[in-house]
Scaffold this motif. Sequence first.
Motif, mmCIF file in Angstrom:
data_model
loop_
_atom_site.group_PDB
_atom_site.id
_atom_site.type_symbol
_atom_site.label_atom_id
_atom_site.label_comp_id
_atom_site.label_asym_id
_atom_site.label_seq_id
_atom_site.Cartn_x
_atom_site.Cartn_y
_atom_site.Cartn_z
ATOM 1 N N LYS A 154 72.832 99.601 -20.752
ATOM 2 C CA LYS A 154 71.740 100.542 -20.522
ATOM 3 C C LYS A 154 71.039 100.819 -21.853
ATOM 4 O O LYS A 154 71.655 100.697 -22.922
ATOM 5 C CB LYS A 154 72.292 101.853 -19.969
ATOM 6 C CG LYS A 154 73.102 101.713 -18.690
ATOM 7 C CD LYS A 154 73.695 103.054 -18.286
ATOM 8 C CE LYS A 154 74.530 102.942 -17.014
ATOM 9 N NZ LYS A 154 75.114 104.248 -16.615
ATOM 10 N N PRO A 155 69.788 101.243 -21.813
ATOM 11 C CA PRO A 155 69.089 101.571 -23.061
ATOM 12 C C PRO A 155 69.836 102.608 -23.893
ATOM 13 O O PRO A 155 69.807 102.548 -25.131
ATOM 14 C CB PRO A 155 67.740 102.111 -22.569
ATOM 15 C CG PRO A 155 67.506 101.391 -21.284
ATOM 16 C CD PRO A 155 68.871 101.280 -20.660
ATOM 17 N N GLU A 156 70.532 103.523 -23.238
ATOM 18 C CA GLU A 156 71.282 104.546 -23.979
ATOM 19 C C GLU A 156 72.515 103.990 -24.684
ATOM 20 O O GLU A 156 73.167 104.710 -25.441
ATOM 21 C CB GLU A 156 71.672 105.707 -23.059
ATOM 22 C CG GLU A 156 72.354 105.296 -21.780
ATOM 23 C CD GLU A 156 71.388 105.223 -20.606
ATOM 24 O OE1 GLU A 156 70.281 104.666 -20.777
ATOM 25 O OE2 GLU A 156 71.756 105.699 -19.507
ATOM 26 N N SER A 194 81.159 107.566 -20.669
ATOM 27 C CA SER A 194 79.861 106.935 -20.448
ATOM 28 C C SER A 194 79.943 105.416 -20.300
ATOM 29 O O SER A 194 78.982 104.794 -19.832
ATOM 30 C CB SER A 194 78.914 107.276 -21.602
ATOM 31 O OG SER A 194 79.455 106.831 -22.826
ATOM 32 N N VAL A 195 81.073 104.809 -20.677
ATOM 33 C CA VAL A 195 81.179 103.355 -20.607
ATOM 34 C C VAL A 195 82.249 102.891 -19.628
ATOM 35 O O VAL A 195 82.395 101.688 -19.401
ATOM 36 C CB VAL A 195 81.448 102.736 -21.995
ATOM 37 C CG1 VAL A 195 80.416 103.207 -23.007
ATOM 38 C CG2 VAL A 195 82.859 103.039 -22.490
ATOM 39 N N LYS A 196 82.986 103.812 -19.069
ATOM 40 C CA LYS A 196 84.050 103.427 -18.130
ATOM 41 C C LYS A 196 83.474 102.634 -16.970
ATOM 42 O O LYS A 196 82.452 102.987 -16.396
ATOM 43 C CB LYS A 196 84.762 104.680 -17.610
ATOM 44 C CG LYS A 196 85.710 105.305 -18.605
ATOM 45 C CD LYS A 196 86.401 106.538 -18.016
ATOM 46 C CE LYS A 196 87.342 107.176 -19.030
ATOM 47 N NZ LYS A 196 87.960 108.410 -18.499
ATOM 48 N N GLY A 197 84.153 101.542 -16.638
ATOM 49 C CA GLY A 197 83.698 100.677 -15.552
ATOM 50 C C GLY A 197 82.688 99.642 -15.981
ATOM 51 O O GLY A 197 82.395 98.712 -15.207
ATOM 52 N N ARG A 198 82.155 99.772 -17.197
ATOM 53 C CA ARG A 198 81.162 98.805 -17.681
ATOM 54 C C ARG A 198 81.673 98.017 -18.896
ATOM 55 O O ARG A 198 81.335 96.843 -19.052
ATOM 56 C CB ARG A 198 79.868 99.524 -18.067
ATOM 57 C CG ARG A 198 79.215 100.270 -16.917
ATOM 58 C CD ARG A 198 77.832 100.800 -17.322
ATOM 59 N NE ARG A 198 77.899 101.757 -18.416
ATOM 60 C CZ ARG A 198 77.257 101.615 -19.576
ATOM 61 N NH1 ARG A 198 76.518 100.545 -19.800
ATOM 62 N NH2 ARG A 198 77.355 102.545 -20.520
#
Length: 115
Positions: free
Chosen positions: A86-88, A62-66
């Motif tokens: 992101k809110p999540e 969910s966090v790859k690349g960010r």
Amino acid sequence: QVQLVESGGGLVQAGGSLRLSCAASGNIYNLNAMGWYRQAPGKQRELVARITRGGSTNYADSVKGRFTISRDNAKNTVYLQMNSLKPEDTAVYYCNLEWFKYTDWGKGTQVTVSS
């Protein structure tokens, strides 16, 4: 006694960035890895990113690349650069230290992403 001190959490708008830091102190030897976990309300704690002493990294899908994890071995400090939040991503973020046969945790820092 090992101590982990986290900093850098806060409130940010969606799309923004934050940088978390975690400094480990104490009689630490055979340090294996440092990482970041997070726990959102009503959810289990989950791995966000982890980096070994040799520099190998792994990330939650969910966090790859960010998000980018990095560390300063000389200072026993780990960083988490979080972009395009992101809110999540809202959660308490915990620093984690794996050394010798032990695992230690920080007290956590709140990250809140508003939409």
